[in-house]
Write a protein that holds these residues in place. Sequence first.
Motif, PDB file in Angstrom:
ATOM      1  N   VAL A  39       0.836  -1.196   0.000  1.00  0.00           N
ATOM      2  CA  VAL A  39       0.000   0.000   0.000  1.00  0.00           C
ATOM      3  C   VAL A  39       0.872   1.247   0.000  1.00  0.00           C
ATOM      4  O   VAL A  39       1.881   1.316   0.705  1.00  0.00           O
ATOM      5  N   GLY A  40       0.457   2.226  -0.786  1.00  0.00           N
ATOM      6  CA  GLY A  40       1.177   3.495  -0.795  1.00  0.00           C
ATOM      7  C   GLY A  40       0.446   4.506  -1.653  1.00  0.00           C
ATOM      8  O   GLY A  40      -0.374   4.146  -2.500  1.00  0.00           O
ATOM      9  N   THR A  41       0.739   5.765  -1.438  1.00  0.00           N
ATOM     10  CA  THR A  41       0.133   6.832  -2.225  1.00  0.00           C
ATOM     11  C   THR A  41       0.795   6.893  -3.596  1.00  0.00           C
ATOM     12  O   THR A  41       1.796   6.211  -3.855  1.00  0.00           O
ATOM     13  N   SER A  42       0.256   7.687  -4.480  1.00  0.00           N
ATOM     14  CA  SER A  42       0.857   7.881  -5.791  1.00  0.00           C
ATOM     15  C   SER A  42       2.278   8.430  -5.634  1.00  0.00           C
ATOM     16  O   SER A  42       2.498   9.385  -4.890  1.00  0.00           O
ATOM     17  N   GLY A  45       6.417   4.598  -4.734  1.00  0.00           N
ATOM     18  CA  GLY A  45       7.384   3.591  -5.174  1.00  0.00           C
ATOM     19  C   GLY A  45       6.791   2.200  -5.314  1.00  0.00           C
ATOM     20  O   GLY A  45       7.477   1.265  -5.710  1.00  0.00           O
ATOM     21  N   LYS A  46       5.499   2.061  -5.016  1.00  0.00           N
ATOM     22  CA  LYS A  46       4.903   0.718  -5.033  1.00  0.00           C
ATOM     23  C   LYS A  46       4.850   0.121  -6.436  1.00  0.00           C
ATOM     24  O   LYS A  46       5.115  -1.072  -6.615  1.00  0.00           O
ATOM     25  N   SER A  47       4.519   0.926  -7.436  1.00  0.00           N
ATOM     26  CA  SER A  47       4.483   0.410  -8.808  1.00  0.00           C
ATOM     27  C   SER A  47       5.895   0.073  -9.292  1.00  0.00           C
ATOM     28  O   SER A  47       6.098  -0.942  -9.973  1.00  0.00           O
ATOM     29  N   THR A  48       6.841   0.918  -8.955  1.00  0.00           N
ATOM     30  CA  THR A  48       8.237   0.644  -9.314  1.00  0.00           C
ATOM     31  C   THR A  48       8.684  -0.672  -8.707  1.00  0.00           C
ATOM     32  O   THR A  48       9.321  -1.498  -9.373  1.00  0.00           O
ATOM     33  N   LEU A  49       8.329  -0.906  -7.449  1.00  0.00           N
ATOM     34  CA  LEU A  49       8.695  -2.148  -6.776  1.00  0.00           C
ATOM     35  C   LEU A  49       8.087  -3.350  -7.494  1.00  0.00           C
ATOM     36  O   LEU A  49       8.770  -4.355  -7.744  1.00  0.00           O
ATOM     37  N   LEU A  50       6.816  -3.255  -7.849  1.00  0.00           N
ATOM     38  CA  LEU A  50       6.154  -4.372  -8.518  1.00  0.00           C
ATOM     39  C   LEU A  50       6.824  -4.672  -9.861  1.00  0.00           C
ATOM     40  O   LEU A  50       7.011  -5.832 -10.231  1.00  0.00           O
ATOM     41  N   HIS A  51       7.181  -3.629 -10.590  1.00  0.00           N
ATOM     42  CA  HIS A  51       7.840  -3.826 -11.882  1.00  0.00           C
ATOM     43  C   HIS A  51       9.202  -4.495 -11.712  1.00  0.00           C
ATOM     44  O   HIS A  51       9.600  -5.326 -12.542  1.00  0.00           O
ATOM     45  N   MET A  52       9.904  -4.150 -10.633  1.00  0.00           N
ATOM     46  CA  MET A  52      11.189  -4.797 -10.349  1.00  0.00           C
ATOM     47  C   MET A  52      10.991  -6.276 -10.018  1.00  0.00           C
ATOM     48  O   MET A  52      11.696  -7.150 -10.514  1.00  0.00           O
ATOM     49  N   LEU A  53      10.006  -6.562  -9.168  1.00  0.00           N
ATOM     50  CA  LEU A  53       9.750  -7.939  -8.746  1.00  0.00           C
ATOM     51  C   LEU A  53       9.359  -8.814  -9.933  1.00  0.00           C
ATOM     52  O   LEU A  53       9.669 -10.004  -9.958  1.00  0.00           O
ATOM     53  N   ILE A 198      -0.486  -4.541  -5.397  1.00  0.00           N
ATOM     54  CA  ILE A 198      -0.309  -3.156  -4.987  1.00  0.00           C
ATOM     55  C   ILE A 198      -1.640  -2.429  -5.121  1.00  0.00           C
ATOM     56  O   ILE A 198      -2.428  -2.695  -6.033  1.00  0.00           O
ATOM     57  N   THR A 199      -1.888  -1.534  -4.198  1.00  0.00           N
ATOM     58  CA  THR A 199      -3.136  -0.783  -4.203  1.00  0.00           C
ATOM     59  C   THR A 199      -2.967   0.481  -3.368  1.00  0.00           C
ATOM     60  O   THR A 199      -2.111   0.548  -2.482  1.00  0.00           O
ATOM     61  N   HIS A 200      -3.780   1.475  -3.660  1.00  0.00           N
ATOM     62  CA  HIS A 200      -3.839   2.663  -2.803  1.00  0.00           C
ATOM     63  C   HIS A 200      -5.084   2.606  -1.923  1.00  0.00           C
ATOM     64  O   HIS A 200      -5.295   3.465  -1.077  1.00  0.00           O
ATOM     65  N   ASN A 201      -5.889   1.548  -2.121  1.00  0.00           N
ATOM     66  CA  ASN A 201      -7.179   1.419  -1.439  1.00  0.00           C
ATOM     67  C   ASN A 201      -7.023   0.617  -0.152  1.00  0.00           C
ATOM     68  O   ASN A 201      -6.758  -0.588  -0.184  1.00  0.00           O
ATOM     69  N   GLU A 202      -7.198   1.286   0.982  1.00  0.00           N
ATOM     70  CA  GLU A 202      -7.018   0.632   2.288  1.00  0.00           C
ATOM     71  C   GLU A 202      -8.026  -0.497   2.505  1.00  0.00           C
ATOM     72  O   GLU A 202      -7.703  -1.530   3.080  1.00  0.00           O
ATOM     73  N   GLU A 203      -9.249  -0.295   2.037  1.00  0.00           N
ATOM     74  CA  GLU A 203     -10.292  -1.299   2.240  1.00  0.00           C
ATOM     75  C   GLU A 203      -9.946  -2.595   1.497  1.00  0.00           C
ATOM     76  O   GLU A 203     -10.105  -3.693   2.028  1.00  0.00           O
ATOM     77  N   ILE A 204      -9.465  -2.449   0.276  1.00  0.00           N
ATOM     78  CA  ILE A 204      -9.066  -3.611  -0.509  1.00  0.00           C
ATOM     79  C   ILE A 204      -7.870  -4.306   0.136  1.00  0.00           C
ATOM     80  O   ILE A 204      -7.799  -5.535   0.203  1.00  0.00           O
ATOM     81  N   ASP A 209      -3.418 -11.137   3.654  1.00  0.00           N
ATOM     82  CA  ASP A 209      -2.900 -11.704   4.894  1.00  0.00           C
ATOM     83  C   ASP A 209      -1.919 -10.740   5.561  1.00  0.00           C
ATOM     84  O   ASP A 209      -1.762 -10.742   6.781  1.00  0.00           O
ATOM     85  N   ARG A 210      -1.265  -9.949   4.747  1.00  0.00           N
ATOM     86  CA  ARG A 210      -0.173  -9.103   5.210  1.00  0.00           C
ATOM     87  C   ARG A 210      -0.207  -7.788   4.444  1.00  0.00           C
ATOM     88  O   ARG A 210      -0.458  -7.773   3.236  1.00  0.00           O
ATOM     89  N   ILE A 211       0.030  -6.694   5.136  1.00  0.00           N
ATOM     90  CA  ILE A 211       0.022  -5.373   4.503  1.00  0.00           C
ATOM     91  C   ILE A 211       1.375  -4.708   4.700  1.00  0.00           C
ATOM     92  O   ILE A 211       1.864  -4.588   5.832  1.00  0.00           O
ATOM     93  N   ILE A 212       1.972  -4.291   3.599  1.00  0.00           N
ATOM     94  CA  ILE A 212       3.246  -3.568   3.634  1.00  0.00           C
ATOM     95  C   ILE A 212       2.981  -2.148   3.155  1.00  0.00           C
ATOM     96  O   ILE A 212       2.394  -1.951   2.087  1.00  0.00           O
ATOM     97  N   ARG A 213       3.380  -1.181   3.958  1.00  0.00           N
ATOM     98  CA  ARG A 213       3.198   0.226   3.586  1.00  0.00           C
ATOM     99  C   ARG A 213       4.531   0.804   3.122  1.00  0.00           C
ATOM    100  O   ARG A 213       5.549   0.683   3.799  1.00  0.00           O
ATOM    101  N   ILE A 214       4.468   1.441   1.950  1.00  0.00           N
ATOM    102  CA  ILE A 214       5.677   2.006   1.373  1.00  0.00           C
ATOM    103  C   ILE A 214       5.471   3.496   1.122  1.00  0.00           C
ATOM    104  O   ILE A 214       4.387   3.932   0.733  1.00  0.00           O
ATOM    105  N   GLU A 215       6.504   4.268   1.391  1.00  0.00           N
ATOM    106  CA  GLU A 215       6.458   5.709   1.157  1.00  0.00           C
ATOM    107  C   GLU A 215       7.868   6.192   0.860  1.00  0.00           C
ATOM    108  O   GLU A 215       8.833   5.756   1.497  1.00  0.00           O
ATOM    109  N   ASP A 216       7.987   7.074  -0.128  1.00  0.00           N
ATOM    110  CA  ASP A 216       9.288   7.614  -0.536  1.00  0.00           C
ATOM    111  C   ASP A 216      10.311   6.512  -0.799  1.00  0.00           C
ATOM    112  O   ASP A 216      11.505   6.651  -0.473  1.00  0.00           O
ATOM    113  N   GLY A 217       9.826   5.408  -1.374  1.00  0.00           N
ATOM    114  CA  GLY A 217      10.729   4.339  -1.766  1.00  0.00           C
ATOM    115  C   GLY A 217      11.206   3.440  -0.647  1.00  0.00           C
ATOM    116  O   GLY A 217      12.092   2.611  -0.850  1.00  0.00           O
ATOM    117  N   LYS A 218      10.627   3.607   0.552  1.00  0.00           N
ATOM    118  CA  LYS A 218      11.052   2.797   1.696  1.00  0.00           C
ATOM    119  C   LYS A 218       9.848   2.130   2.355  1.00  0.00           C
ATOM    120  O   LYS A 218       8.743   2.683   2.351  1.00  0.00           O
TER     121      LYS A 218
END
Length: 232
Positions: A39-42, A45-53, A198-204, A209-218
């Motif tokens: 989870v992260g805002t626009s 870095g969440k989309s970048t991370l997914l593309h790397m993975l 990856i999502t920006h939607n907290e409800e989704i 099972d597990r939520i990882i929050r990312i901000e400013d690439g960390k």
Amino acid sequence: MKVLRTVNLKKFYGSGDNQVKALDGVNLEVEHGEFTAIVGTSGSGKSTLLHMLGGLDRPTSGKIYVDDKDILKLKNDALCIFRRRKIGFVFQSYNLVPVLNAYENIVLPTELDGNKVDKAYVDKVIDALGLKDKLLNLPSQLSGGQQQRVAIARALAAKPAILLADEPTGNLDSRTSQDVLGLLKVTGEKFGQTIIMITHNEEIAQLADRIIRIEDGKILEDSEDKGGEDDE
């Protein structure tokens, strides 16, 4: 068993005062069969991370292991083959081939890889996603939710080591989003599939099972499985 691991993953753009740190030292481990939401805002870095993975882009530095394979050591052709065999993708835009019917879309990646379709397994996936009556329909004859279910079936059909979902309900209304995500979770559990979404939607995200929050690439926060440890 760890199916995915990153070591000090970094992705920088530009240099000097104009340098942007899209990923800044991400260390991540994901167990087999785990459903993880990132989870992260626009711009977090969440989309970048997914593309790397998913091997769609290469980092500035660091390591990525998928199914114990260091994917960054693979040359482009070998990486393409590995990605097709080991990584399933579900995008918000569905990415279905418009001239192929639902079933043909589902089995396409497996056939492109020259492998025989495991029809019994694919039939189970189709049944679990409620698509039995839609297999002969072209994408244009399906609703958005049905198209996304076809995309999920396509990703599962190749039995990937991990399934990466990039804002998979971004083009769906709220009710359809819940239905599709519910099916993604149920099918993931049924077939022992590792899912990273990856999502920006907290409800989704709460469905994971597990939520990882990312901000400013960390990574700022990493919750453990909400099921917790077994009671004594």
